[in-house]
Design a protein around this motif. Structure first.
Motif, mmCIF file in Angstrom:
data_model
loop_
_atom_site.group_PDB
_atom_site.id
_atom_site.type_symbol
_atom_site.label_atom_id
_atom_site.label_comp_id
_atom_site.label_asym_id
_atom_site.label_seq_id
_atom_site.Cartn_x
_atom_site.Cartn_y
_atom_site.Cartn_z
ATOM 1 N N ALA A 88 1.025 -0.742 -0.005
ATOM 2 C CA ALA A 88 0.202 0.008 -0.003
ATOM 3 C C ALA A 88 1.047 1.227 -0.079
ATOM 4 C CB ALA A 88 -0.901 -0.569 1.270
ATOM 5 N N MET A 89 1.822 1.338 0.268
ATOM 6 C CA MET A 89 3.208 2.670 0.560
ATOM 7 C C MET A 89 3.166 2.359 -0.761
ATOM 8 S SD MET A 89 4.985 2.672 4.415
ATOM 9 C CE MET A 89 6.102 4.387 3.700
ATOM 10 N N LEU A 90 4.350 1.260 -1.642
ATOM 11 C CA LEU A 90 4.431 1.800 -2.753
ATOM 12 C C LEU A 90 3.105 1.944 -3.516
ATOM 13 C CD1 LEU A 90 6.371 0.979 -4.947
ATOM 14 C CD2 LEU A 90 5.416 -1.371 -5.242
ATOM 15 N N LYS A 91 2.193 2.029 -3.174
ATOM 16 C CA LYS A 91 1.386 1.793 -4.287
ATOM 17 C C LYS A 91 0.633 4.137 -4.027
ATOM 18 C CE LYS A 91 0.538 -0.314 -8.063
ATOM 19 N NZ LYS A 91 0.451 -1.483 -8.364
ATOM 20 N N LEU A 92 0.668 3.906 -2.672
ATOM 21 C CA LEU A 92 0.609 5.355 -2.202
ATOM 22 C C LEU A 92 1.189 6.454 -2.858
ATOM 23 C CD1 LEU A 92 -0.646 7.594 -0.645
ATOM 24 C CD2 LEU A 92 0.994 6.847 1.262
ATOM 25 N N ASN A 119 12.141 -5.635 2.684
ATOM 26 C CA ASN A 119 10.983 -6.664 1.803
ATOM 27 C C ASN A 119 11.142 -6.003 0.550
ATOM 28 O OD1 ASN A 119 8.217 -6.528 0.694
ATOM 29 N ND2 ASN A 119 7.173 -6.718 2.460
ATOM 30 N N PRO A 120 10.546 -7.018 -0.743
ATOM 31 C CA PRO A 120 10.969 -6.927 -1.842
ATOM 32 C C PRO A 120 10.507 -5.503 -2.593
ATOM 33 C CG PRO A 120 9.635 -9.113 -1.110
ATOM 34 C CD PRO A 120 10.158 -8.034 -0.254
ATOM 35 N N VAL A 121 9.355 -5.525 -1.978
ATOM 36 C CA VAL A 121 9.332 -3.777 -2.353
ATOM 37 C C VAL A 121 10.181 -2.421 -2.009
ATOM 38 C CG1 VAL A 121 6.119 -4.225 -2.008
ATOM 39 C CG2 VAL A 121 7.431 -3.070 -0.498
#
Length: 133
Positions: A88-92, A119-121
């Motif tokens: 969600a942070m990435l998409k934010l 984390n992979p993200v």
């Protein structure tokens, strides 16, 4: 007869998986309707954060950045310890990038690389940071 808790969990998982099937088939309106019902009926279910996250993805895939942004924000603020928080942070951050809020995008993606370093993200976030103007 089984205790009602098991039945409600079965109902929850059925509704969740039907809604997720709609996401995969790109039936975004149906997915959003299903996930909205899921969160209303089962707000404390372990999949609740995932349901909110996938609603965000439905809007994101359609280029509705502000709606997506508010849902990804909700995942982070309502379920900070949930498994979907890093995504969600990435998409934010990517929503902010799409909206040309480059400083917010940079802030969110930088935080992501620090908080979820393993984390992979985090590696995706690093790549996206390098691409920001």
């Amino acid at each position: 007869s089984p205790p009602p808790v098991q039945q409600s969990d079965r109902d929850a998982k059925k509704l969740y998986s039907e809604s997720y099937d709609h996401v995969k088939a790109r039936r975004y309106e149906k997915a959003i309707t299903g996930f909205t019902q899921f969160v209303e009926r089962f707000p404390n279910h372990s999949y609740a954060d995932n349901a909110v996250y996938w609603m965000g993805e439905c809007y994101y895939d359609r280029g509705l950045w502000l709606k997506a942004l508010s849902l990804f924000q909700q995942v982070i603020s309502s379920y900070p310890l949930g498994n979907k928080s890093p995504d969600a942070m990435l998409k934010l951050g990517l929503c902010h990038q799409q909206l040309r809020n480059y400083s917010q995008a940079r802030d969110v993606l930088t935080q992501l690389t620090q908080i979820y370093a393993d984390n992979p993200v985090a590696s995706i976030a690093k790549t996206r940071l390098e691409q920001l103007p």
